[in-house]
Design an enzyme around this catalytic site. Structure first.
Site, PDB file in Angstrom:
ATOM      1  N   GLU A   1       0.809  -1.228   0.000  1.00 50.41           N
ATOM      2  CA  GLU A   1       0.000   0.000   0.000  1.00 50.41           C
ATOM      3  C   GLU A   1       0.842   1.278   0.000  1.00 50.41           C
ATOM      4  O   GLU A   1       0.796   2.059   0.952  1.00 50.41           O
ATOM      5  CB  GLU A   1      -0.936   0.007   1.209  1.00 50.41           C
ATOM      6  CG  GLU A   1      -1.846  -1.198   1.273  1.00 50.41           C
ATOM      7  CD  GLU A   1      -2.843  -1.139   2.437  1.00 50.41           C
ATOM      8  OE1 GLU A   1      -2.670  -0.303   3.347  1.00 50.41           O
ATOM      9  OE2 GLU A   1      -3.800  -1.926   2.419  1.00 50.41           O
TER      10      GLU A   1
ATOM     11  N   GLU B   1      -5.258  -8.886   1.078  1.00 51.05           N
ATOM     12  CA  GLU B   1      -5.878  -8.559   2.375  1.00 51.05           C
ATOM     13  C   GLU B   1      -7.351  -8.282   2.169  1.00 51.05           C
ATOM     14  O   GLU B   1      -7.740  -7.642   1.184  1.00 51.05           O
ATOM     15  CB  GLU B   1      -5.295  -7.277   2.998  1.00 51.05           C
ATOM     16  CG  GLU B   1      -3.940  -7.400   3.585  1.00 51.05           C
ATOM     17  CD  GLU B   1      -3.437  -6.093   4.206  1.00 51.05           C
ATOM     18  OE1 GLU B   1      -4.253  -5.297   4.723  1.00 51.05           O
ATOM     19  OE2 GLU B   1      -2.220  -5.881   4.147  1.00 51.05           O
TER      20      GLU B   1
HETATM   21  C1  FCB Z   1      -4.209  -2.400   5.848  1.00 51.27           C
HETATM   22  C2  FCB Z   1      -2.807  -2.756   6.307  1.00 51.27           C
HETATM   23  C3  FCB Z   1      -2.747  -3.871   7.329  1.00 51.27           C
HETATM   24  C4  FCB Z   1      -3.861  -3.765   8.345  1.00 51.27           C
HETATM   25  C5  FCB Z   1      -5.202  -3.557   7.668  1.00 51.27           C
HETATM   26  C6  FCB Z   1      -6.364  -3.473   8.624  1.00 51.27           C
HETATM   27  O1  FCB Z   1      -4.210  -1.112   5.332  1.00 51.27           O
HETATM   28  O2  FCB Z   1      -2.026  -3.159   5.204  1.00 51.27           O
HETATM   29  O3  FCB Z   1      -1.475  -3.865   7.912  1.00 51.27           O
HETATM   30  O4  FCB Z   1      -3.565  -2.796   9.259  1.00 51.27           O
HETATM   31  O5  FCB Z   1      -5.164  -2.411   6.873  1.00 51.27           O
END
Ligand code: FCB
Length: 442
Positions: A162, A344
């Protein structure tokens, strides 16, 4: 009509994601550890401290994941452990991560390794961190070292996590280290991270030509892109529309575009634009990693530029629960025509109250995205266990396993969601009974 299971393609990978600083504990040589000491920096004054003691307990944690039918796992290497001083690589830390990778193999979990998940060695931060071009060179050397050292043990490399979130939180909103509020610097940091990705992509391929998983090809290299939906709060109010457009452009499209064309073009009103051509960035993704959590309504006026949709169901962190957004984001990144991994996705839900249903709904949307032609190869739920949620401390509980942070031994407790996810992973399908357990009819 009889209900039919929603099947996923053969070889689809199921797993969970973590990052070193959030779970390992004891990462005292990085910039986050120091930031946590600032009064007021972290909610409730929390500190990462021992976190989940995963540095010691990784083997048992992988056994939990394997028993839940996971077949892959995303983790990050902590740069400050591997390279605690410039050019000095720590033998014990390197041996540790070899053991971690070997443990993953023993448990049948394919590793996806992130090289930069928000934290920086103190020596990097003290030399100007990502504001400085020198950090790009340093990071590429770190990536090269890892590829040489761990090549052949890793199936998927993720260079940076990110870049847009990292840059904006740290340099525009100032709520993460280094706590700066300067949009111009945020754009510069983002450009440096993108450049670092492109050059690390080449370095990883140069050094790691071995085939870890026996699929006849070397590791796949990509990055993880956070892709929220950003919509104007009031579609009839031009300032909201303009702001949402700019944010979408700089935060979402410009990042993906840069990794395809090699052209970095970042601009937001009121800050000097950044334009740079980085030849190594061109076509620098073997896969796109998608991190999806929520959508935001964008407001031009007022102190809070991002708000949840009025009346929407919210997670514990106030993020809208919007499973359809996973499909939308997948279709959007799918337009690049590359393989996609969901690197994620998850929900802050300390009671595991709405997660079971939201998870199954999201995975139904993932199946839809595949039907619509997106080449999704795997899904990593955020997260295997509750962990240190950055500036929110221990407030955001994302784990398939609960962790009791009041106990020194940090016991894990399985949630209902973990059980449902295990059934889906084991069947490589969402079966009608599983959907029914989560309150959904197929
Ligand atoms: C993302 C991050 C991860 C975690 C989630 C909830 O932005 O990459 O580390 O904190 O959010």
């Amino acid at each position: 009509m009889t209900a039919v299971p929603r099947r996923f393609p053969d070889g689809f990978r199921w797993g969970a994601a973590t990052s070193a600083h959030q779970v390992e504990g004891g990462n005292h040589a990085n910039d986050w550890w120091r930031f946590e000491e600032r009064p007021g920096a972290i909610r409730d004054g929390a500190r990462s401290g021992d976190a989940c003691l995963h540095y010691q307990r990784f083997e048992r944690d992988f056994a939990l994941a394997a028993a839940d039918a996971h077949t892959a796992h995303r983790l990050s290497f902590e740069w400050s452990r591997i390279e605690p001083a410039p050019g000095r690589f720590d033998v014990a830390a390197v041996a540790h991560y070899h053991e971690v990778l070997a443990a993953l193999r023993r448990h049948g979990l394919q590793p996806l390794v992130t090289l930069h998940h928000f934290t920086n060695p103190l020596w990097i931060a003290d030399r100007g961190g990502w504001e400085s071009r020198d950090t790009v060179d340093r990071f590429v050397e770190f990536a090269r070292f890892c590829a040489r050292e761990f090549g052949g043990e890793v199936d998927w490399w993720c260079t940076v996590n990110e870049p847009e979130v990292f840059a904006f939180r740290g340099w525009s909103e100032g709520v993460w280290p280094p706590g700066t509020r300067d949009d111009g610097l945020a754009l510069r940091v983002m450009a440096h991270q993108l450049e670092a990705h492109g050059r690390a992509y080449r370095a990883l391929h140069e050094e790691d030509t071995r085939d870890a998983d026996g699929d006849g090809r070397a590791a796949m290299v990509g990055f993880a892109k956070h892709l929220p939906q950003l919509e104007p709060e009031r579609a009839w109010f031009p300032p909201d529309v303009v702001r949402a457009w700019f944010e979408n452009r700089v935060f979402n499209d410009a990042v993906l575009e840069a990794a395809v064309t090699g052209e970095i073009r970042l601009s937001i009103p009121g800050a000097p634009a950044v334009r740079r051509r980085v030849p190594e960035l061109e076509r620098s993704l073997d896969y796109v990693g998608l991190n999806y959590y929520t959508r935001w309504k964008v407001r031009a006026l007022g102190p809070e530029p991002h708000v949840a949709r009025r009346g929407a169901a919210l997670t514990d962190l106030g993020w809208e629960i919007y499973p359809g957004g996973l499909e939308e984001s997948l279709v959007r990144v799918g337009r690049l025509g590359l393989p996609v991994l969901v690197t994620e996705h998850g929900f802050a839900d300390a009671r595991d109250a709405f997660r079971p249903r939201a998870l199954v709904e999201s995975l139904l949307h993932l199946a839809r995205a595949i039907e619509r032609g997106v080449d999704v190869r795997g899904y990593f739920h955020w997260s295997l266990m509750d962990n240190f949620e950055w500036a929110d401390g221990y407030h955001g509980r994302f784990g398939l396993y609960r962790v009791d942070f009041t106990r020194p031994d940090r016991p894990r407790e399985r949630t209902r969601s973990a059980g449902i996810y295990a059934r889906i992973a084991a069947a490589n399908a969402i079966e009608p009974e599983v959907a029914a357990r989560a309150g959904l009819a197929l």
